[in-house]
Design an enzyme around this catalytic site. Structure first.
Site, PDB file in Angstrom:
ATOM      1  N   CYS A   2       0.853  -1.192   0.000  1.00  0.00           N
ATOM      2  CA  CYS A   2       0.000   0.000   0.000  1.00  0.00           C
ATOM      3  C   CYS A   2       0.888   1.240   0.000  1.00  0.00           C
ATOM      4  CB  CYS A   2      -0.878   0.021   1.243  1.00  0.00           C
ATOM      5  SG  CYS A   2      -1.883  -1.454   1.395  1.00  0.00           S
ATOM      6  N   ARG A  27       2.300   1.169  -6.447  1.00  0.00           N
ATOM      7  CA  ARG A  27       2.518   0.268  -5.314  1.00  0.00           C
ATOM      8  C   ARG A  27       1.264  -0.511  -4.939  1.00  0.00           C
ATOM      9  NH1 ARG A  27       6.586   0.885  -1.273  1.00  0.00           N
ATOM     10  NH2 ARG A  27       8.373   1.476  -2.491  1.00  0.00           N
ATOM     11  N   ASN A  99      -0.452   0.036   6.257  1.00  0.00           N
ATOM     12  CA  ASN A  99       0.240  -0.801   5.264  1.00  0.00           C
ATOM     13  C   ASN A  99       0.811  -1.984   6.023  1.00  0.00           C
ATOM     14  OD1 ASN A  99       1.781  -1.851   3.185  1.00  0.00           O
ATOM     15  ND2 ASN A  99       3.479  -0.417   3.519  1.00  0.00           N
ATOM     16  N   LYS A 484       8.069 -12.319 -16.850  1.00  0.00           N
ATOM     17  CA  LYS A 484       7.680 -11.037 -17.443  1.00  0.00           C
ATOM     18  C   LYS A 484       6.391 -11.192 -18.231  1.00  0.00           C
ATOM     19  CE  LYS A 484       9.425  -8.915 -15.842  1.00  0.00           C
ATOM     20  NZ  LYS A 484      10.333  -8.649 -14.775  1.00  0.00           N
ATOM     21  N   GLU A 487       3.222 -11.941 -15.937  1.00  0.00           N
ATOM     22  CA  GLU A 487       2.735 -10.860 -15.072  1.00  0.00           C
ATOM     23  C   GLU A 487       2.078  -9.720 -15.844  1.00  0.00           C
ATOM     24  OE1 GLU A 487       5.448  -8.606 -12.505  1.00  0.00           O
ATOM     25  OE2 GLU A 487       7.071  -8.987 -13.893  1.00  0.00           O
ATOM     26  N   HIS A 503      11.299 -34.458 -19.426  1.00  0.00           N
ATOM     27  CA  HIS A 503      11.011 -35.149 -18.166  1.00  0.00           C
ATOM     28  C   HIS A 503       9.594 -34.871 -17.680  1.00  0.00           C
ATOM     29  CE1 HIS A 503      15.097 -36.600 -17.817  1.00  0.00           C
ATOM     30  NE2 HIS A 503      15.517 -35.374 -18.134  1.00  0.00           N
TER      31      HIS A 503
HETATM   32  O1  M6R Z   1      11.890  -4.745  -4.937  1.00  0.00           O
HETATM   33  P1  M6R Z   1      12.390  -6.139  -5.143  1.00  0.00           P
HETATM   34  O2  M6R Z   1      13.423  -6.226  -6.208  1.00  0.00           O
HETATM   35  O3  M6R Z   1      12.883  -6.772  -3.875  1.00  0.00           O
HETATM   36  O4  M6R Z   1      11.131  -6.956  -5.644  1.00  0.00           O
HETATM   37  C1  M6R Z   1      11.194  -8.333  -5.839  1.00  0.00           C
HETATM   38  C2  M6R Z   1      10.007  -8.815  -6.640  1.00  0.00           C
HETATM   39  O5  M6R Z   1       8.819  -8.551  -5.979  1.00  0.00           O
HETATM   40  C3  M6R Z   1       9.952  -8.179  -8.039  1.00  0.00           C
HETATM   41  O6  M6R Z   1      11.132  -8.400  -8.740  1.00  0.00           O
HETATM   42  C4  M6R Z   1       8.762  -8.760  -8.854  1.00  0.00           C
HETATM   43  O7  M6R Z   1       8.981 -10.111  -9.119  1.00  0.00           O
HETATM   44  C5  M6R Z   1       8.562  -7.965 -10.145  1.00  0.00           C
HETATM   45  N1  M6R Z   1       7.181  -7.610 -10.298  1.00  0.00           N
HETATM   46  C6  M6R Z   1       8.921  -8.709 -11.367  1.00  0.00           C
HETATM   47  O8  M6R Z   1       8.763  -7.971 -12.525  1.00  0.00           O
END
Ligand code: M6R
Length: 607
Positions: A2, A27, A99, A484, A487, A503
């Site tokens: 949040c 965020r 948060n 990528k 998501e 496998h």
């Molecule tokens: O801020 P961080 O690098 O620690 O975040 C880690 C993951 O949450 C972040 O890399 C997430 O997997 C991304 N959305 C991938 O694109």
């Protein structure tokens, strides 16, 4: 997860809070809301599910005159996405945003219900509202009520509250990001979950430690005071002058931040090279390699973890130091074997990922030296580690991490090379710098020809599923490529080591499945046999491979040609940028919300 912003001061608080929320919307975007004290000294609360623009539309034409306001963008944890569950939660005694997660919420809910508090939402947050309300009724001062309520809740959280009687704002946290800031000239004080929201608005930032109550007040001679939970004054905070104004970014001529951030990579590669080879980063690098660890525990989540897999490979090959790559969410609960001379190495864009922070804290408790490879200067991870290597990617707004991955891997490779003494040898150092510059050049070229990748994306964006395959150093790239795509395009995609398909997963291959095959110069023949196995089962083959390779061209439905010569260990990064573009264009053809994909948040600050 949040986003939180609070403001107290003579300027219009609502406008400033909304401006801050805009910067933090990446965020969490399940809902948005603001609470403020209006010109008649009445507490107003407006909240709306969905994106911030819904709230702004709902608020209608301002200006809302207010000199104290708190606001929130939500990434839902407890309770579905609707107006009632949106923050702020308020009544006539207070309003508050949160948060994190209150882990003992169920027990506290029954306790509060038996004391007569009526819950309106399904959130855990409302428990804190209940505790506050009952504590205020008992005659406690607002700050005493904050402390007493905070003492009752378990779990990692940050709370920001507004007192309608005084317009003052209070904030407190445990293992969750929180920062305050002061603009002396304007007599303004702000609070947020992210320094980025305060960029350009304050002269000085204050990062409170856990369990410190921050009191933002205009009636006091100090705009900002810090207290321990026992009520005594404290200096347990870090103050920092940080000019973040340059960090505030817009999309420029691009349709999406993600696309813009992919395009920033050549320049970022060049400036990182200068920073660590000859610039301001040299002392940090020297500090990082002072002691040679016996083993390295490399911990991260998501994309940062995949960057870690590439770094692990580099460190092990070059330095022959055993490097265990671990997921933050697993490491923290597995009772890892940690040696006294081992190093905990944490990779993170935000520096606020809860699981990564917990892993760092575990290493620290076990007396290990800890180091970060991190983007956000001043983040919790940055502050908690013994040494830090900044990746200098600038603000990454797109939820899908792109430029941060490249910079993380390069920074890890620089660390590995420095540990090996490469940077002390002028010829080897020159060679390495030349490779970095070649990578930047090749990426520039790919970007200038991205329409070729766009046209392949237009042909393959409607298939049932996607396997990304690669061997050796391309295996982590296959994992990252698939992440990528899933998501941002909301399609099923999996990364596999090419040799593993037979496998089990090969059972899924038919004419509705795409195989994005990553073929670098390493393990070339083996990878080709794996492609043939998929082709024999009618899978659609998209190959990313060496330019001019007639055989690959012949066996592929689509062939993206790359110039690998001279790149050596940097080749996987080059391939990854093609994966980023492919995912971006597939998502664009599918019409998804690329910068704010559903269910996701940029920074995962809950477990
Ligand atoms: O801020 P961080 O690098 O620690 O975040 C880690 C993951 O949450 C972040 O890399 C997430 O997997 C991304 N959305 C991938 O694109």
């Amino acid at each position: 997860m949040c986003g939180i912003v609070g403001h107290l001061g003579p300027q219009n608080s609502v406008e400033l809070v909304l401006e801050g929320l805009k910067r933090l919307e990446y965020r969490g975007y399940d809902s948005a809301g603001v609470s403020f004290i209006d010109e008649r000294d009445v507490l107003q609360n407006y909240k709306k599910s969905g994106k911030l623009e819904n709230l702004i539309g709902f608020l209608g034409e301002g200006p809302f005159v207010a000199r104290s306001c708190i606001g929130h963008t939500r990434w839902a944890t407890h309770g579905e996405v609707n107006d009632t569950n949106s923050h702020p939660h308020s009544n006539d005694q207070l309003s508050m945003v949160h948060n994190g997660i209150i882990e003992n919420a169920p027990a506290l809910k029954s306790e509060l219900s038996s004391e007569g508090f009526e819950f309106k939402s399904q959130t855990d947050t409302e428990v804190f509202l209940g505790l506050m309300t009952i504590n205020l009724k008992k005659g406690m001062s607002f700050r005493e009520a904050v402390t007493a309520s905070f003492n009752k809740v378990e779990g990692n959280s940050a709370f920001v509250l507004i007192d309608p009687d005084t317009s003052d704002i209070y904030a407190v946290k445990r293992c969750a990001p929180l920062v305050c800031g002061i603009n002396e000239g304007q007599s303004e004080v702000l609070v947020s979950s992210d320094p980025y929201a305060l960029a350009g608005l304050v002269d000085k930032l204050y990062f409170p430690e856990d369990e410190v109550v921050c009191h933002l007040s205009s009636g006091n001679k100090n705009l900002l005071n810090f207290y321990e939970l026992d009520g005594s004054k404290t200096t347990r905070y870090l103050s920092k002058i940080q000019d973040l104004s340059a960090a505030v970014s817009d999309k420029g001529d691009f349709d999406h931040y993600m696309h813009k951030e992919i395009h920033e990579q050549p320049e970022l590669i060049r400036s990182l090279t200068h920073y660590y080879f000859a610039g301001e980063g040299v002392p940090a690098l020297e500090k990082a390699i002072k002691e040679k660890p016996e083993n390295i525990h490399l911990v991260a989540c998501g994309t940062a973890y995949y960057a870690g897999l590439v770094i692990k490979d580099h460190i092990e090959k070059l330095n022959r130091i055993h490097c265990h790559a671990e997921l933050g969410s697993e490491f923290r609960y597995k009772n890892p074997i940690l040696g006294k001379k081992d190093l905990g190495l944490f990779i993170s864009q935000s520096g606020e990922t809860a699981d990564t922070l917990a892993a760092q804290s575990l290493c620290k408790t076990n007396n290990l030296k800890t180091m970060s490879i991190v983007n956000v200067d001043g983040s919790t991870l940055f502050r908690d580690c013994d040494s830090n290597l900044l990746i200098r990617a600038g603000v990454e707004v797109g939820v899908a991490s792109t430029k941060a991955f490249t910079q993380q891997v390069l920074t890890g490779m620089i660390y590995s090379a420095a540990m090996n003494g490469i940077l002390d040898n002028p010829d080897r150092k020159k060679d390495m710098a030349a490779k970095f510059s070649l990578l930047a050049e090749r990426v520039d070229k790919i970007l200038s020809e991205e329409n070729k990748i766009e046209s392949i994306a237009s042909e393959i964006h409607n298939y049932k599923g996607y396997f990304y395959t690669g061997r050796g150093v391309y295996y982590p790239i296959a994992l990252e490529g698939a992440l990528k795509l899933k998501e941002i395009a909301y399609v099923h995609a999996e990364g596999y080591a090419s040799g593993e398909l037979k496998h089990g997963p090969i059972a899924l291959i038919d004419e509705e499945m795409v195989n994005v095959a990553l073929v670098g110069p390493e393990l070339y023949d083996k990878t080709i046999s794996n492609i043939q196995e998929i082709k024999a089962r009618k899978g659609i083959i998209v190959t990313i491979g060496p330019r001019g390779d007639e055989h690959l061209k012949e066996i592929s439905d689509h062939f993206i040609e790359l110039d690998f010569d001279g790149l050596d260990e940097l080749s996987p990064l080059y391939v990854n940028i093609v994966d980023q573009l492919l995912a971006y264009f597939i998502a664009k053809f599918k019409g998804t919300d690329i910068d704010k994909p559903r269910n996701l948040a940029k920074s995962v600050t809950v477990e």
